[in-house]
Write a protein that holds these residues in place. Structure first.
Motif, PDB file in Angstrom:
ATOM      1  N   THR A  57       0.829  -1.205   0.000  1.00 37.32           N
ATOM      2  CA  THR A  57       0.000   0.000   0.000  1.00 37.32           C
ATOM      3  C   THR A  57       0.864   1.256   0.000  1.00 37.32           C
ATOM      4  OG1 THR A  57      -0.299  -0.210   2.401  1.00 37.32           O
ATOM      5  CG2 THR A  57      -2.065  -1.038   1.002  1.00 37.32           C
ATOM      6  N   MET A  60       1.504   1.550  -3.581  1.00 32.95           N
ATOM      7  CA  MET A  60       0.247   1.996  -4.212  1.00 32.95           C
ATOM      8  C   MET A  60       0.062   3.500  -4.020  1.00 32.95           C
ATOM      9  SD  MET A  60      -3.648   0.928  -3.204  1.00 32.95           S
ATOM     10  CE  MET A  60      -3.831   2.207  -1.965  1.00 32.95           C
ATOM     11  N   SER A  61       0.304   3.936  -2.802  1.00 28.18           N
ATOM     12  CA  SER A  61       0.131   5.340  -2.466  1.00 28.18           C
ATOM     13  C   SER A  61       1.064   6.230  -3.292  1.00 28.18           C
ATOM     14  CB  SER A  61       0.386   5.489  -0.973  1.00 28.18           C
ATOM     15  OG  SER A  61       0.482   6.817  -0.600  1.00 28.18           O
ATOM     16  N   VAL A  66      -3.282   5.593 -12.098  1.00 30.81           N
ATOM     17  CA  VAL A  66      -4.403   4.795 -11.604  1.00 30.81           C
ATOM     18  C   VAL A  66      -4.198   3.310 -11.897  1.00 30.81           C
ATOM     19  CG1 VAL A  66      -6.856   4.296 -11.895  1.00 30.81           C
ATOM     20  CG2 VAL A  66      -6.080   6.666 -11.733  1.00 30.81           C
ATOM     21  N   LYS A  69      -1.941   1.867  -9.339  1.00 35.99           N
ATOM     22  CA  LYS A  69      -2.608   1.879  -8.027  1.00 35.99           C
ATOM     23  C   LYS A  69      -3.635   0.752  -7.956  1.00 35.99           C
ATOM     24  CE  LYS A  69      -2.360   6.908  -7.108  1.00 35.99           C
ATOM     25  NZ  LYS A  69      -1.637   6.965  -5.831  1.00 35.99           N
ATOM     26  N   ASP A  70      -4.387   0.625  -9.034  1.00 32.26           N
ATOM     27  CA  ASP A  70      -5.422  -0.409  -9.069  1.00 32.26           C
ATOM     28  C   ASP A  70      -4.796  -1.801  -8.963  1.00 32.26           C
ATOM     29  OD1 ASP A  70      -8.369  -1.145  -9.832  1.00 32.26           O
ATOM     30  OD2 ASP A  70      -7.112  -2.335 -11.170  1.00 32.26           O
ATOM     31  N   ALA A  73      -3.612  -2.268  -5.447  1.00 32.79           N
ATOM     32  CA  ALA A  73      -4.745  -2.461  -4.531  1.00 32.79           C
ATOM     33  C   ALA A  73      -5.219  -3.912  -4.603  1.00 32.79           C
ATOM     34  CB  ALA A  73      -5.883  -1.509  -4.892  1.00 32.79           C
ATOM     35  N   THR A  76      -2.834  -6.181  -2.871  1.00 37.04           N
ATOM     36  CA  THR A  76      -3.007  -5.999  -1.423  1.00 37.04           C
ATOM     37  C   THR A  76      -4.160  -6.883  -0.946  1.00 37.04           C
ATOM     38  OG1 THR A  76      -2.230  -3.721  -1.556  1.00 37.04           O
ATOM     39  CG2 THR A  76      -3.504  -4.318   0.403  1.00 37.04           C
TER      40      THR A  76
END
Lengths: 238, 238
Positions: A57, A60-61, A66, A69-70, A73, A76
């Protein structure tokens, strides 16, 4: 209390061996003698999975796009599913998750700090290398668990696909920015030492170091080979 | 492209109203006129959920005890499930998730920075206040979506229990450390302004500010009342 879990259960021999049983038997030869009791196995592995969530994460942050990040996520979510499955095993053994995870927190958090990259790409590479290596290791380590728990622990660690999506994030990033490859290759090489130490810290060593090493070495050779294949697939020198 | 999604679908009147339909109808009165088109609704809400994941895992990472880390890992799973359900709606509409989430990233990340607490307890309180308020808000905002999407969006945002577990983490922490209550009460009060601004940024305002305010005010009054109840349950002055 812990000694109860060290008790060996008699193995029931199945009339035939499926390929999976054969593989499990081969692995049992490797690390069964050095494997920790179920409480140590599960406590350490579950605590590690909490740091995997943090590692992913954080990446990701910091990832700017996007799509990345997706993807991060989603992996995760995979790691969380594995964590919950490990905690379910802890609870099935009627152990207190806090009691058995707490002794491992400092060690795994120090490991996480040492392997946390500076850029988001390094952070994804860290997740790829450390989660990949340690998951392979813990699956082999499960060979020392009582048969039923072993199967469930291996299943817990096999939930979902993590390697594929993380690979694809790195692959896209290297393709978009080829000079990144040499930096990531160095960074990943730097990670292997700490990752191997983290794995070793889970082994129960005996009074005969030469004998222990003769058990450990072939397994670590295999794990490093798998790591090298993971790097090769990204076009990185391991 | 976006205008297609703004097109109103004819509503099919059901022969009877269930209590849920009645509630939905009541809400539709409130924010339907100010609700964004599906692409804006889903893009903004999904992007927000990525920051909720970050917020919760930062708190998890900083929480010293396993029990709290475990609770925060589980609610991270809840938020991830909601995120995946929102992205599934984006894909069902054959929209590109990157295209529709990207315009919202800067705004939600700035919001996350402004509401990120210093201590892990403040971080948990931030998650409690901001996720609680914004989820209530987005559920009300869904009143402006086409009926089927509205139901699925409300279901996505209702997946799992987040309020309960986060409440219990804070409750335990305040019980163990009563002076914390006044600091957290101040911190939570400080969060409400930014959280309301974040909510407002999702509304589509018209040329008649007085009319818009007459629609917004009763909804925000309700949301603040729900926030106050959330604080009351923790013994904190809102």
């Amino acid at each position: 209390m812990a000694s109860w879990f060290r008790r060996r259960r008699p193995r029931v021999e199945a009339p035939t061996l499926t390929p999976r049983d054969t593989a499990a038997a081969a692995l049992r030869v490797d690390l069964a003698d050095l494997a920790p009791a179920p409480d140590l196995f599960l406590g350490h592995c579950a605590a590690l999975h909490l740091t995997f969530v943090e590692q992913l994460t954080t990446a990701m942050s910091n990832a700017p796009r996007v799509a990345d990040k997706d993807a991060l996520a989603r992996v995760t979510g995979v790691v969380l599913t594995r964590y919950l499955a490990l905690v379910a095993e802890i609870e099935r053994l009627q152990l207190d998750k806090s009691d058995i995870m707490a002794p491992h927190l400092d060690g795994v958090e120090e490991f996480e700090r040492r392997t946390q990259g500076n850029s988001w790409q390094e952070q994804v590479a860290s997740a790829h290398v450390t989660i990949g290596f340690l998951t392979d290791f813990w699956i082999r380590l499960a060979a020392g668990l009582p048969a039923e728990l072993r199967d469930r622990a291996v299943a817990a660690l096999g939930n979902g696909d993590l390697d594929g999506p993380v690979h694809r994030v790195l692959e896209r990033e290297i393709a978009a920015n080829p000079p990144l490859a040499s930096r990531l290759a160095l960074w990943c090489r730097r990670l292997v030492g700490d990752t191997m130490l983290q794995a070793r810290s889970a082994l129960v060593l005996h009074d005969d170091p030469a004998r222990d090493e003769s058990k450990i070495e072939p397994v670590f050779t295999e794990l490093v080979a798998e790591h090298t294949r993971r790097m090769d697939r990204l076009g990185l020198t391991a």
